[in-house]
Design an enzyme around this catalytic site. Structure first.
Site, PDB file in Angstrom:
ATOM      1  N   CYS A   1      -2.311  10.009  10.191  1.00  0.00           N
ATOM      2  CA  CYS A   1      -0.947   9.159  10.074  1.00  0.00           C
ATOM      3  C   CYS A   1      -0.105   9.622   9.704  1.00  0.00           C
ATOM      4  CB  CYS A   1      -1.351   7.685  10.113  1.00  0.00           C
ATOM      5  SG  CYS A   1      -2.157   7.410   9.106  1.00  0.00           S
ATOM      6  N   SER A   2       0.681   9.272   8.971  1.00  0.00           N
ATOM      7  CA  SER A   2       1.642   9.000   7.885  1.00  0.00           C
ATOM      8  C   SER A   2       1.444   8.976   6.365  1.00  0.00           C
ATOM      9  CB  SER A   2       2.767   8.220   8.415  1.00  0.00           C
ATOM     10  OG  SER A   2       2.251   6.719   7.957  1.00  0.00           O
ATOM     11  N   CYS A   3       0.494   8.457   5.776  1.00  0.00           N
ATOM     12  CA  CYS A   3       0.396   8.854   4.228  1.00  0.00           C
ATOM     13  C   CYS A   3       1.175   9.962   3.049  1.00  0.00           C
ATOM     14  CB  CYS A   3      -1.603   9.149   3.930  1.00  0.00           C
ATOM     15  SG  CYS A   3      -2.457   7.778   4.346  1.00  0.00           S
TER      16      CYS A   3
ATOM     17  N   CYS B   1      -0.935  14.576   7.096  1.00  0.00           N
ATOM     18  CA  CYS B   1      -1.715  13.208   7.330  1.00  0.00           C
ATOM     19  C   CYS B   1      -2.273  13.602   8.838  1.00  0.00           C
ATOM     20  CB  CYS B   1      -1.357  12.152   6.609  1.00  0.00           C
ATOM     21  SG  CYS B   1      -2.597  10.436   7.411  1.00  0.00           S
TER      22      CYS B   1
HETATM   23 FE    FE Z   1      -2.125   8.225   6.342  1.00  0.00          FE
END
Ligand code: FE
Length: 214
Positions: free
Chosen positions: A125-127, A122
């Site tokens: 961010c951190s998906c 991602c």
């Molecule tokens: Fe994300």
């Protein structure tokens, strides 16, 4: 609040930097986002929107999700061609078949073959497919991984110990708030006699992100 769903605004608990985030205090005290999170939780409870018990139950349920869930999906796809077809057709439905409901995001399964390798990031961010694999590893959320795996994916994979020959195509999938990816690794040679449970035990988290093979 569904912690697996975010809009890249300020209602999430990501631990990457925001350009306008105040300086982070040292780890002896609460961070800016921890304080926001606690304040929001207390307000929601005070106003009767949720109860403390519901929050606790949600966290317990979230923490019970591990990469073993995804491994069961992969192992089923290895042994059952009809299931495999359903998985690539509709990842959410296939995961739900095994008792792993995924809500709010679309799960897309991508298949590693002798010719093609897939890796997931991602960049924003951190998906991550948290409903299936649990929480992402710290490196997945790091600025270095998010930036470098799109610019120099083969070098990044090499650092994970994964050497791809030049004739293998490498696809990098960028997750979003709506779409999450599951890499279906190649079934290792010599596993013809293993049953589904034994196969699932071979499937690692990193192989389902695509930074490793099995
Ligand atoms: Fe994300």
């Amino acid at each position: 609040m569904n912690s697996d769903h975010h809009h890249h605004d300020h209602d999430h608990d990501h631990d990457h930097d925001h350009p306008h985030a105040p300086p982070q205090p040292d780890d002896k005290v609460h961070s800016y986002y921890q304080i926001l999170s606690i304040a929001l939780k207390e307000l929601l409870i005070e106003k009767g929107v949720v109860t403390a018990a519901q929050v606790r139950q949600f966290i317990e349920k979230r923490d019970s999700i591990t990469p073993a869930n995804g491994a069961k999906v992969v192992a089923r796809a290895w042994v059952d061609p009809a299931y495999r077809a359903r998985l690539f057709e509709d990842g959410n439905a296939a995961a739900a078949e095994l008792g792993f409901p995924i809500t709010g995001t679309k799960l897309v399964a991508v298949e590693n073959t002798p010719d093609t390798h897939n890796v997931v990031v991602c960049t924003l961010c951190s998906c991550y497919p948290r409903d299936l694999l649990g929480l992402p590893p710290a490196w997945y959320k790091s600025r270095a991984y998010r930036a470098r795996v799109v610019r120099e994916p083969r070098a990044v994979l090499r650092e994970f110990g994964t050497e791809l020959s030049d004739d293998v195509a490498l696809r990098v999938h960028d997750s979003t708030a709506d779409i999450r990816f599951l890499v279906v690794p190649q079934r290792p040679a010599g596993t013809e006699n293993l049953d589904e449970d034994a196969l699932a035990a071979l499937v690692t988290r990193d192989s389902m992100i695509g930074v490793a093979r099995i």
